[in-house]
Design an enzyme around this catalytic site. Structure first.
Site, PDB file in Angstrom:
ATOM      1  N   TYR A  43       9.181   3.994  15.157  1.00  0.00           N
ATOM      2  CA  TYR A  43       7.898   3.318  15.408  1.00  0.00           C
ATOM      3  C   TYR A  43       7.796   1.956  14.737  1.00  0.00           C
ATOM      4  O   TYR A  43       6.989   1.313  14.497  1.00  0.00           O
ATOM      5  CB  TYR A  43       6.633   4.268  15.200  1.00  0.00           C
ATOM      6  CG  TYR A  43       6.345   5.292  16.211  1.00  0.00           C
ATOM      7  CD1 TYR A  43       7.316   6.284  16.343  1.00  0.00           C
ATOM      8  CD2 TYR A  43       5.717   5.109  17.457  1.00  0.00           C
ATOM      9  CE1 TYR A  43       7.435   7.295  17.491  1.00  0.00           C
ATOM     10  CE2 TYR A  43       5.685   6.162  18.621  1.00  0.00           C
ATOM     11  CZ  TYR A  43       6.517   7.007  18.445  1.00  0.00           C
ATOM     12  OH  TYR A  43       6.450   7.972  19.461  1.00  0.00           O
ATOM     13  N   GLN A  54      -4.749   7.729  -4.426  1.00  0.00           N
ATOM     14  CA  GLN A  54      -5.011   8.445  -3.177  1.00  0.00           C
ATOM     15  C   GLN A  54      -4.795   9.840  -3.109  1.00  0.00           C
ATOM     16  O   GLN A  54      -4.770  10.583  -2.112  1.00  0.00           O
ATOM     17  CB  GLN A  54      -4.369   7.583  -2.072  1.00  0.00           C
ATOM     18  CG  GLN A  54      -4.768   6.270  -2.003  1.00  0.00           C
ATOM     19  CD  GLN A  54      -3.934   5.294  -1.029  1.00  0.00           C
ATOM     20  OE1 GLN A  54      -3.259   5.881  -0.337  1.00  0.00           O
ATOM     21  NE2 GLN A  54      -4.253   4.111  -0.590  1.00  0.00           N
ATOM     22  N   GLU A  68      -2.435   0.870  14.068  1.00  0.00           N
ATOM     23  CA  GLU A  68      -1.583   1.324  15.091  1.00  0.00           C
ATOM     24  C   GLU A  68      -2.099   2.719  15.643  1.00  0.00           C
ATOM     25  O   GLU A  68      -2.610   3.879  14.942  1.00  0.00           O
ATOM     26  CB  GLU A  68      -0.223   1.717  14.933  1.00  0.00           C
ATOM     27  CG  GLU A  68       0.607   0.194  14.799  1.00  0.00           C
ATOM     28  CD  GLU A  68       2.015   0.311  14.710  1.00  0.00           C
ATOM     29  OE1 GLU A  68       2.548   1.349  14.965  1.00  0.00           O
ATOM     30  OE2 GLU A  68       2.684  -0.726  14.306  1.00  0.00           O
ATOM     31  N   HIS A 106      -0.357   6.104  -0.217  1.00  0.00           N
ATOM     32  CA  HIS A 106       0.334   6.469   1.176  1.00  0.00           C
ATOM     33  C   HIS A 106       1.071   7.895   1.240  1.00  0.00           C
ATOM     34  O   HIS A 106       2.089   7.766   1.561  1.00  0.00           O
ATOM     35  CB  HIS A 106       1.506   5.394   1.336  1.00  0.00           C
ATOM     36  CG  HIS A 106       0.776   4.082   1.521  1.00  0.00           C
ATOM     37  ND1 HIS A 106       1.553   3.000   2.067  1.00  0.00           N
ATOM     38  CD2 HIS A 106      -0.558   3.411   1.272  1.00  0.00           C
ATOM     39  CE1 HIS A 106       1.078   1.715   2.013  1.00  0.00           C
ATOM     40  NE2 HIS A 106      -0.427   2.045   1.624  1.00  0.00           N
ATOM     41  N   TYR A 166      -0.531  -8.492   2.506  1.00  0.00           N
ATOM     42  CA  TYR A 166      -1.641  -8.779   2.038  1.00  0.00           C
ATOM     43  C   TYR A 166      -1.832 -10.309   1.261  1.00  0.00           C
ATOM     44  O   TYR A 166      -3.042 -10.864   1.585  1.00  0.00           O
ATOM     45  CB  TYR A 166      -2.016  -7.784   0.898  1.00  0.00           C
ATOM     46  CG  TYR A 166      -2.151  -6.464   1.413  1.00  0.00           C
ATOM     47  CD1 TYR A 166      -3.685  -6.139   2.045  1.00  0.00           C
ATOM     48  CD2 TYR A 166      -1.672  -5.444   1.323  1.00  0.00           C
ATOM     49  CE1 TYR A 166      -4.154  -5.094   2.394  1.00  0.00           C
ATOM     50  CE2 TYR A 166      -1.875  -3.911   2.012  1.00  0.00           C
ATOM     51  CZ  TYR A 166      -3.204  -4.113   2.428  1.00  0.00           C
ATOM     52  OH  TYR A 166      -3.580  -2.879   2.724  1.00  0.00           O
TER      53      TYR A 166
END
Lengths: 383, 383
Positions: A265, A100, A255, A162, A276
């Site tokens: 959070y 990513q 979220e 991430h 998963y």
């Protein structure tokens, strides 16, 4: 979730409509696809403005109406309304373009017209693995130069996912920057690492004054909020000035959060998502010391860029939050009242691919990029 | 080479001398070894001030007389005359510590007393391999923070050697920085890469005004001179203000050069060295458009840090150039007249290991570091 979900999506192929489509003008060129869609409130059309984008990730309009678009492969492109050009990068940081990772978000300095500075985030190579970093450079014409690395997130991970990395200037001129948990979920609760945090920085990449942990030993001064998983959307709520955030949950539990200074959070202590492979994560969905999301999506939609709409082109959409989503390849429109989502509508599902970002143009229209190897830039306009 | 080489080195073990050694005072502690050496001009003694250094690479005195020492493993240490402390690095770039890579040179800002800034070079990880980079940070007490990467050399190599990386401020406040050819010798002749170049930068890591290639398209504006192999020594000649440079040759052909703007020092087109496996390199030793070295060493001594001596402690050494050498583990003293080496003397051969750097202390004494896994800091003082 007390949502009244309505899905009015109708897609009608333009060719089938024949003469009912108005003649194309200006930058409506050969590549263009026109389709007509009906939303709960209005009917709009979708133009594909340019293709040939290789996994576009971030985009931002300049004051001269040109649109900057990053490609994850490390290229920066610019669309001037008719053609797509590649920015010449004369001195640019080395980018870790795996998984990513790559060139990620971009935004101009609030005073770009005077200083020509743009900010971008990217995956910064480490001696083992990579991390999320922020850099600044000067854009003159189609040439980017004088790049300077302003901030390198402190993380501990050699994964390639991430990164978070969305950036947004607030009204005070501070830069909010998201960093994902880098696949090491418990790091999101550690204040000595930037992983899983929202950061608030000066325009020089330093900790912004007034940040909540500046006087805490063993806490990093750039941190504004923590307990985030992989936040990839940031937008300023025009009604309140608050920074709103989207983040990817695990399996379910995506979220939408309003970012407040010093708040936790909850990831991975509380979440609406599951492992998963099945099984619960953490302690449940609530904790007295941890913030609840404004909204959560289960099953996941994989939300990426978000934007509050404020334009004149779609009066009935004013104040709505638009969320681009990867998993169901859709654009989510949400009506917000008193910081609550009171209506959600799913648009364009499957029509243009994985939508990575959505932004409002200076013309008051909405622009989307599809994060595909044959990605494209799209524009929504009223019919 | 019209050198009159004299080697007067005599080493007499202090223990054998017994009572002729004066009693130790101050920071002459248990670790200390004293030996007496006779140079052509004087007799001096050698103190080992501290050991426990792991491959020290660079060193620099601060205005408060403390000595900064880098270790290739990424640690920064400070010696206050009696004890060695490790600097706490609260925010420090990730360093590629493999092969010859690691934390390399260090120098304070010319106005360190006011701004507490130090500059350091290191091997910066790339998505493939690494390169030489320059960073700045603030040293307060024994804590280094606010680090900022100022410059990352553009190279094309995934080897772990020939980083160069010595830095030195000149009298105008510009920073000279060396970058090695990174094992890709022909890159030393390419002006679109920083490999094999001497750079001249502002204190912010930008190209210094007046650099020779700023107006050349396809040439990098940081470049001051080119055609270098692996330059690891820089010193300001106090008599002329010129920057002198040492560089490692291949097999033979180590060079001492005076750096002049825009000049080509010839590597790998001309060299006095040979291929390691035998055979000649390039076109010979001379080329009409390329600079000749002031001095060359064949066989190689592997010269690293150099310093012009200007102190009062050794009056007969004033104006001499000292070169630390790895291969023969020696300190070379050279007398210079009209930019020519008129005498060379080899000191300390094999006594303290591979000498990586030599510098003059505020006390007018000479300090050495040995680049070994059990490296140490040594001081030469008159007997």
């Amino acid at each position: 979730m007390h949502l009244h979900k309505i899905k009015f999506l109708l897609s009608i192929i333009s060719l089938a409509l024949g003469c009912s489509i108005p003649p194309l003008t200006g930058f409506a060129k050969a590549n263009e696809i026109i389709e007509r869609f009906t939303s709960e409130k209005i009917t709009f059309k979708l133009h594909r403005l340019t293709k040939n984008l290789d996994h576009p990730w971030g985009m931002a309009f300049l004051p001269d109406d040109r649109l900057l678009i990053t490609e994850r492969n490390g290229k920066l492109k610019i669309f001037d309304g008719s053609s797509l050009k590649e920015i010449t990068l004369t001195d640019f940081p080395d980018i870790y373009t795996r998984g990513q990772g790559g060139l990620l978000d971009v935004t101009p300095h609030p005073n770009f017209s005077e200083n020509n500075l743009i900010y971008f985030t990217y995956s910064h190579p480490l001696s083992s693995g990579s991390t999320t970093a922020l850099a600044q450079a000067k854009l003159q014409g189609n040439v980017l130069s004088n790049s300077q690395i302003l901030f390198i997130a402190k993380t501990r991970s050699d994964t390639s996912h991430h990164y978070g990395s969305r950036i947004k200037f607030d009204r005070q001129g501070f830069l909010f920057m998201t960093v994902g948990d880098r696949g090491q979920r418990h790091n999101a609760q550690r204040l000595d690492l930037h992983a899983g945090k929202i950061l608030r920085l000066t325009e020089n990449g330093k900790p912004a004054p007034g940040n909540p942990f500046v006087n805490h030993s063993n806490a990093l001064p750039e941190i504004y909020s923590f307990g985030h998983r992989n936040p990839q959307g940031l937008s300023l709520n025009p009604a309140t000035g608050d920074i709103w955030l989207s983040e990817h949950g695990p399996r379910g539990g995506d979220e939408l959060n309003i970012i407040q200074s010093g708040k936790n959070y909850g990831w991975p202590i509380i979440t609406y998502g599951k492992e998963y492979i099945g099984g619960s994560i953490g302690q449940g969905t609530h904790h007295p010391n941890m913030s609840q999301p404004i909204h959560q999506w289960t099953p996941s939609i994989a939300p990426a860029g978000i934007t509050f709409y404020t334009g004149e082109a779609f009066p009935s959409w004013q104040g709505n939050l638009f969320t681009s989503a990867l998993k169901f390849k859709l654009l989510v429109r949400q009506e917000i009242k008193n910081n609550k989502v009171v209506l959600e509508e799913r648009l364009l599902e499957g029509e243009v691919g994985r939508i990575r970002a959505v932004t409002q143009g200076p013309d008051g229209l909405l622009y989307l990029i599809s994060d595909e190897s044959d990605g494209a830039l799209y524009r929504l306009s009223p019919l």
